[in-house]
Design a protein around this motif. Sequence first.
Motif, PDB file in Angstrom:
ATOM      1  N   UNK A   8       0.831  -1.200   0.000  1.00  0.00           N
ATOM      2  CA  UNK A   8       0.000   0.000   0.000  1.00  0.00           C
ATOM      3  C   UNK A   8       0.867   1.251   0.000  1.00  0.00           C
ATOM      4  N   UNK A   9       0.309   2.331  -0.558  1.00  0.00           N
ATOM      5  CA  UNK A   9       1.043   3.593  -0.592  1.00  0.00           C
ATOM      6  C   UNK A   9       1.184   4.128   0.823  1.00  0.00           C
ATOM      7  N   UNK A  10       2.196   4.924   1.051  1.00  0.00           N
ATOM      8  CA  UNK A  10       2.525   5.426   2.382  1.00  0.00           C
ATOM      9  C   UNK A  10       1.543   6.504   2.826  1.00  0.00           C
ATOM     10  N   UNK A  11       0.310   6.089   3.030  1.00  0.00           N
ATOM     11  CA  UNK A  11      -0.746   6.973   3.503  1.00  0.00           C
ATOM     12  C   UNK A  11      -1.290   6.412   4.818  1.00  0.00           C
ATOM     13  N   UNK A  12      -1.423   7.237   5.850  1.00  0.00           N
ATOM     14  CA  UNK A  12      -1.880   6.744   7.153  1.00  0.00           C
ATOM     15  C   UNK A  12      -3.224   6.019   7.105  1.00  0.00           C
ATOM     16  N   UNK A  13      -4.095   6.411   6.196  1.00  0.00           N
ATOM     17  CA  UNK A  13      -5.416   5.776   6.142  1.00  0.00           C
ATOM     18  C   UNK A  13      -5.363   4.308   5.722  1.00  0.00           C
ATOM     19  N   UNK A  14      -4.266   3.857   5.140  1.00  0.00           N
ATOM     20  CA  UNK A  14      -4.144   2.457   4.728  1.00  0.00           C
ATOM     21  C   UNK A  14      -3.700   1.536   5.864  1.00  0.00           C
ATOM     22  N   UNK A  15      -3.218   2.117   6.950  1.00  0.00           N
ATOM     23  CA  UNK A  15      -2.754   1.312   8.087  1.00  0.00           C
ATOM     24  C   UNK A  15      -3.905   0.490   8.671  1.00  0.00           C
ATOM     25  N   UNK A  16      -5.084   1.072   8.749  1.00  0.00           N
ATOM     26  CA  UNK A  16      -6.247   0.355   9.296  1.00  0.00           C
ATOM     27  C   UNK A  16      -6.559  -0.890   8.472  1.00  0.00           C
ATOM     28  N   UNK A  17      -6.471  -0.781   7.171  1.00  0.00           N
ATOM     29  CA  UNK A  17      -6.711  -1.933   6.304  1.00  0.00           C
ATOM     30  C   UNK A  17      -5.688  -3.027   6.571  1.00  0.00           C
ATOM     31  N   UNK A  46       3.895  -1.083  13.385  1.00  0.00           N
ATOM     32  CA  UNK A  46       4.920  -1.315  12.359  1.00  0.00           C
ATOM     33  C   UNK A  46       4.565  -0.591  11.058  1.00  0.00           C
ATOM     34  N   UNK A  47       3.305  -0.647  10.666  1.00  0.00           N
ATOM     35  CA  UNK A  47       2.884   0.021   9.432  1.00  0.00           C
ATOM     36  C   UNK A  47       2.915   1.543   9.590  1.00  0.00           C
ATOM     37  N   UNK A  48       2.484   2.045  10.738  1.00  0.00           N
ATOM     38  CA  UNK A  48       2.533   3.495  10.976  1.00  0.00           C
ATOM     39  C   UNK A  48       3.971   3.988  10.959  1.00  0.00           C
ATOM     40  N   UNK A  49       4.867   3.200  11.538  1.00  0.00           N
ATOM     41  CA  UNK A  49       6.290   3.539  11.545  1.00  0.00           C
ATOM     42  C   UNK A  49       6.818   3.594  10.112  1.00  0.00           C
ATOM     43  N   UNK A  50       6.480   2.582   9.309  1.00  0.00           N
ATOM     44  CA  UNK A  50       6.940   2.544   7.919  1.00  0.00           C
ATOM     45  C   UNK A  50       6.377   3.721   7.123  1.00  0.00           C
ATOM     46  N   UNK A  51       5.101   4.027   7.326  1.00  0.00           N
ATOM     47  CA  UNK A  51       4.487   5.167   6.648  1.00  0.00           C
ATOM     48  C   UNK A  51       5.215   6.453   7.040  1.00  0.00           C
ATOM     49  N   UNK A  52       5.473   6.631   8.334  1.00  0.00           N
ATOM     50  CA  UNK A  52       6.174   7.825   8.794  1.00  0.00           C
ATOM     51  C   UNK A  52       7.572   7.936   8.213  1.00  0.00           C
ATOM     52  N   UNK A  53       8.286   6.815   8.167  1.00  0.00           N
ATOM     53  CA  UNK A  53       9.630   6.819   7.588  1.00  0.00           C
ATOM     54  C   UNK A  53       9.599   7.179   6.109  1.00  0.00           C
ATOM     55  N   UNK A  54       8.658   6.589   5.370  1.00  0.00           N
ATOM     56  CA  UNK A  54       8.541   6.895   3.940  1.00  0.00           C
ATOM     57  C   UNK A  54       8.227   8.371   3.727  1.00  0.00           C
ATOM     58  N   UNK A  55       7.267   8.871   4.464  1.00  0.00           N
ATOM     59  CA  UNK A  55       6.831  10.252   4.257  1.00  0.00           C
ATOM     60  C   UNK A  55       7.910  11.249   4.671  1.00  0.00           C
ATOM     61  N   UNK A  56       8.578  10.993   5.790  1.00  0.00           N
ATOM     62  CA  UNK A  56       9.581  11.955   6.261  1.00  0.00           C
ATOM     63  C   UNK A  56      10.872  11.897   5.457  1.00  0.00           C
ATOM     64  N   UNK A  57      11.086  10.803   4.723  1.00  0.00           N
ATOM     65  CA  UNK A  57      12.296  10.674   3.916  1.00  0.00           C
ATOM     66  C   UNK A  57      12.028  10.782   2.419  1.00  0.00           C
TER      67      UNK A  57
END
Length: 152
Positions: A8-17, A46-57
Amino acid sequence: MATVELRFSAQPEHVRTARLVAAAVARRAGVDEAVLDEVRLAVGEACSRAVGLHRSNGVTAPIRVVLTEEEKSFSIEVGDEVPGAGVAAADAAGVPGARGSAPAEDFDDADGEDSMGLAVISGLVDDVEVRAGEGGGVIRMSWPTNPAIALP
């Protein structure tokens, strides 16, 4: 060995899925019902962490989640594509191999969220491993299963 892979794309809304899919696959694999909340929370972290890392980098590649049912265990790997850098293993609350291969100044961990997320995950999951390399990082978590009660 059955495997489900989710990207999934690095969007926080996909973490719930990802959390919902992980819980459903874990239940079907035979993970104890009492542990499913821990599975959901750990995958969410883990997914929120990955999303945050992708977005901040500035990484646009998708987050990868691999759910694997083995004979006596169920494992989940959450992969990011941020090159291995960041918190030292000691900062990851005892999680081995946590992002220690490159200087921290070359890496944005979203103001310490990387180490906080790893600390939460290591508190939820007994069997957790964190690996990082030039192609990104992976958090691997596993739980025992009871195949006798697995759903058909």
